[in-house]
Scaffold this active site. Structure first.
Site, PDB file in Angstrom:
ATOM      1  CB  CYS A  25     106.793 -63.815  48.028  1.00  0.00           C
ATOM      2  SG  CYS A  25     108.296 -64.764  48.272  1.00  0.00           S
ATOM      3  CG  HIS A  34     107.613 -59.658  48.104  1.00  0.00           C
ATOM      4  ND1 HIS A  34     108.180 -60.097  49.280  1.00  0.00           N
ATOM      5  CD2 HIS A  34     108.101 -60.465  47.124  1.00  0.00           C
ATOM      6  CE1 HIS A  34     108.970 -61.129  49.013  1.00  0.00           C
ATOM      7  NE2 HIS A  34     108.942 -61.368  47.717  1.00  0.00           N
ATOM      8  CG  ASN A  75     112.358 -62.524  49.029  1.00  0.00           C
ATOM      9  OD1 ASN A  75     111.437 -62.770  49.803  1.00  0.00           O
ATOM     10  ND2 ASN A  75     112.239 -62.615  47.715  1.00  0.00           N
TER      11      ASN A  75
HETATM   12  O1  UT7 Z   1     110.126 -63.369  46.246  1.00  0.00           O
HETATM   13  C1  UT7 Z   1     109.471 -64.102  45.260  1.00  0.00           C
HETATM   14  C2  UT7 Z   1     109.778 -63.630  43.892  1.00  0.00           C
HETATM   15  N1  UT7 Z   1     111.199 -63.645  43.655  1.00  0.00           N
HETATM   16  C3  UT7 Z   1     111.731 -62.740  42.845  1.00  0.00           C
HETATM   17  O2  UT7 Z   1     111.039 -61.890  42.362  1.00  0.00           O
HETATM   18  C4  UT7 Z   1     113.190 -62.865  42.491  1.00  0.00           C
HETATM   19  C5  UT7 Z   1     113.343 -62.679  41.016  1.00  0.00           C
HETATM   20  N2  UT7 Z   1     114.682 -62.828  40.455  1.00  0.00           N
HETATM   21  C6  UT7 Z   1     115.780 -62.162  40.878  1.00  0.00           C
HETATM   22  O3  UT7 Z   1     115.747 -61.438  41.838  1.00  0.00           O
HETATM   23  C7  UT7 Z   1     117.021 -62.276  40.043  1.00  0.00           C
HETATM   24  O4  UT7 Z   1     116.723 -62.964  38.856  1.00  0.00           O
HETATM   25  C8  UT7 Z   1     118.208 -62.992  40.751  1.00  0.00           C
HETATM   26  C9  UT7 Z   1     118.731 -62.087  41.879  1.00  0.00           C
HETATM   27  C10 UT7 Z   1     117.741 -64.315  41.308  1.00  0.00           C
HETATM   28  C11 UT7 Z   1     119.338 -63.201  39.782  1.00  0.00           C
HETATM   29  O5  UT7 Z   1     119.740 -61.964  39.218  1.00  0.00           O
HETATM   30  P1  UT7 Z   1     119.868 -61.820  37.634  1.00  0.00           P
HETATM   31  O6  UT7 Z   1     120.369 -60.475  37.389  1.00  0.00           O
HETATM   32  O7  UT7 Z   1     118.540 -62.194  37.020  1.00  0.00           O
HETATM   33  O8  UT7 Z   1     120.973 -62.861  37.301  1.00  0.00           O
HETATM   34  P2  UT7 Z   1     120.902 -64.110  36.316  1.00  0.00           P
HETATM   35  O9  UT7 Z   1     120.100 -65.202  36.923  1.00  0.00           O
HETATM   36  O10 UT7 Z   1     120.557 -63.647  34.951  1.00  0.00           O
HETATM   37  O11 UT7 Z   1     122.424 -64.553  36.346  1.00  0.00           O
HETATM   38  C12 UT7 Z   1     123.468 -63.702  35.854  1.00  0.00           C
HETATM   39  C13 UT7 Z   1     124.804 -64.377  36.124  1.00  0.00           C
HETATM   40  C14 UT7 Z   1     124.799 -65.866  35.763  1.00  0.00           C
HETATM   41  O12 UT7 Z   1     126.060 -66.186  35.228  1.00  0.00           O
HETATM   42  P3  UT7 Z   1     126.282 -66.315  33.633  1.00  0.00           P
HETATM   43  O13 UT7 Z   1     125.327 -67.394  33.197  1.00  0.00           O
HETATM   44  O14 UT7 Z   1     125.952 -64.979  33.074  1.00  0.00           O
HETATM   45  O15 UT7 Z   1     127.725 -66.707  33.547  1.00  0.00           O
HETATM   46  C15 UT7 Z   1     124.628 -66.546  37.087  1.00  0.00           C
HETATM   47  O16 UT7 Z   1     125.174 -67.842  37.130  1.00  0.00           O
HETATM   48  O17 UT7 Z   1     125.073 -64.318  37.525  1.00  0.00           O
HETATM   49  C16 UT7 Z   1     125.375 -65.625  38.016  1.00  0.00           C
HETATM   50  N3  UT7 Z   1     124.938 -65.712  39.396  1.00  0.00           N
HETATM   51  C17 UT7 Z   1     125.719 -65.331  40.417  1.00  0.00           C
HETATM   52  N4  UT7 Z   1     126.970 -64.843  40.453  1.00  0.00           N
HETATM   53  C18 UT7 Z   1     127.478 -64.535  41.665  1.00  0.00           C
HETATM   54  C19 UT7 Z   1     123.744 -66.114  39.899  1.00  0.00           C
HETATM   55  N5  UT7 Z   1     123.727 -66.015  41.236  1.00  0.00           N
HETATM   56  C20 UT7 Z   1     124.951 -65.539  41.585  1.00  0.00           C
HETATM   57  C21 UT7 Z   1     125.550 -65.214  42.817  1.00  0.00           C
HETATM   58  N6  UT7 Z   1     126.800 -64.718  42.805  1.00  0.00           N
HETATM   59  N7  UT7 Z   1     124.897 -65.351  43.999  1.00  0.00           N
END
Ligand code: UT7
Length: 335
Positions: free
Chosen positions: A114, A256, A286
């Site tokens: 990215c 980005h 993204n």
């Molecule tokens: O472009 C290159 C660089 N990329 C980035 O910078 C992306 C960086 N990361 C992110 O944008 C975020 O970490 C994500 C959008 C990928 C995830 O968001 P988050 O707020 O960090 O969520 P998390 O991974 O901490 O997950 C929170 C909860 C989890 O459930 P539990 O374990 O709390 O029960 C996940 O399983 O959300 C769940 N979850 C979802 N729920 C509904 C993860 N993806 C989804 C989804 N829909 N699509």
């Protein structure tokens, strides 16, 4: 690159494929919801390629637009920033150059995930500074949906397809459009945070993979998030210092488009007011390396970015890789 021969932007173009996927479309086949995706990422919809379309197809469309915007039919080199080349070998850039009718110019790919556009800007600037080229077409294109596991809700809701391109020519560092000092970095100790494990020399595409999911892109979201905020903030501060700008001098912040919450957090740490942030993540998701030039071309077309604006750019991605840079937006007509 202060004082000497600099790379100056003279044209810009962006392209997204016509097919649109909304959050509700994704929620029909994945355990997710429009509310979750909007609140956790800021994305409402994204564009995806149709079967049979490849990264080069996106790159050619964006390249055509940038050349038209610059009023050029010829350049001396083509650099393509991508994570999703058409095939592992050879590079995709020579095919893009040939399809654009640019002849037998040097053309090669840059792989910085990215952060690819900023690494590509440094590469194109280097070609110009070294006298290898007077004019370079830099394309950043990714067909991320070709490496995403459609069943993986943690990545399928974020990544999408698109392309952006700029034409750069040799000029002076104090001209509008001149690429200012770039800050770039990487940390291979954390390469596992964003990866496609198979398909390279370690797990060859011709052999069986230990785990079928290894052919897909994977990201440890929470750790990536933390590093993205820290690295983009630090790199942006350093790039502004190198350009001798205070953050108050920044008219437009173009980061980005990783995740709206990440962008807000970086802008807040830097002290960039919300109205100076450029954002299009809600409509395109993204798009990897394509993210920044697509954002700049759409913002310029919408009148949110104009000649004379002092622009701070920053990116973060797999590698890990990151970067930041500055430029004063030139008099260009996006196509
Ligand atoms: O472009 C290159 C660089 N990329 C980035 O910078 C992306 C960086 N990361 C992110 O944008 C975020 O970490 C994500 C959008 C990928 C995830 O968001 P988050 O707020 O960090 O969520 P998390 O991974 O901490 O997950 C929170 C909860 C989890 O459930 P539990 O374990 O709390 O029960 C996940 O399983 O959300 C769940 N979850 C979802 N729920 C509904 C993860 N993806 C989804 C989804 N829909 N699509």
């Amino acid at each position: 690159m202060s004082g000497g021969r600099a790379a100056v932007i003279t044209g810009i173009g962006g392209y997204v494929p016509p097919d649109l996927v909304t959050n509700d479309d994704l929620a029909q086949r994945l355990d997710t919801s429009d509310a979750w995706i909007r609140s956790r990422t800021g994305i409402a919809e994204r564009h995806v390629i149709a079967p049979g379309t490849a990264t080069s197809d996106l790159a050619v469309e964006a390249g055509l637009r940038a050349l038209k915007s610059a009023g050029d039919e010829h350049v001396d080199a083509v650099v393509l920033a991508t994570t999703t080349p058409d095939q592992p070998c050879p590079a995709t850039a020579p095919q893009v150059a040939a399809r654009l009718g640019l002849g037998q110019v040097p053309a090669f790919d840059v792989a910085a995930v990215c952060s690819g556009f900023l690494f590509g800007l440094a590469t194109a600037s280097g070609l110009i500074a070294a006298g290898v080229a007077d004019k370079v077409l830099l394309v950043a294109a990714d067909a991320f949906t070709t490496i995403i596991n459609p069943e993986d809700r943690t990545t399928a809701v974020i990544f999408a397809d698109g392309a952006g391109a700029v034409v750069l020519r040799a000029g002076a560092a104090d001209e509008p459009g001149a690429v200012g000092p770039l800050v770039l970095g990487s940390d291979g100790e954390l390469s596992h945070l964003i990866e496609v494990p198979a398909g390279g020399s370690r797990q060859r595409s011709s052999g069986p993979t230990t785990d079928p999911d290894d052919q897909y892109f994977r990201m440890l979201g929470r750790d990536t998030y933390r590093h993205a905020v820290e690295r983009m903030t630090d790199a942006s501060q350093r790039a502004a210092e190198l350009a001798d700008w205070r953050i108050d001098d920044v008219d437009r912040f173009a980061a980005h488009q990783a995740n709206a919450r990440i962008l807000d957090s970086v802008a807040e740490r830097l002290g960039v007011p919300a109205e100076r942030q450029l954002t299009n993540i809600a409509r395109v998701g993204n798009t990897g390396a394509a993210s920044i030039p697509l954002l700049l071309s759409q913002a310029a077309a919408a009148g949110r970015l104009g000649a004379g604006h002092r622009v701070l750019l920053t990116a973060f991605g797999g590698g890990l890789s990151w970067g930041a840079g500055t430029l004063v937006w030139p008099e260009v007509q996006p196509v």
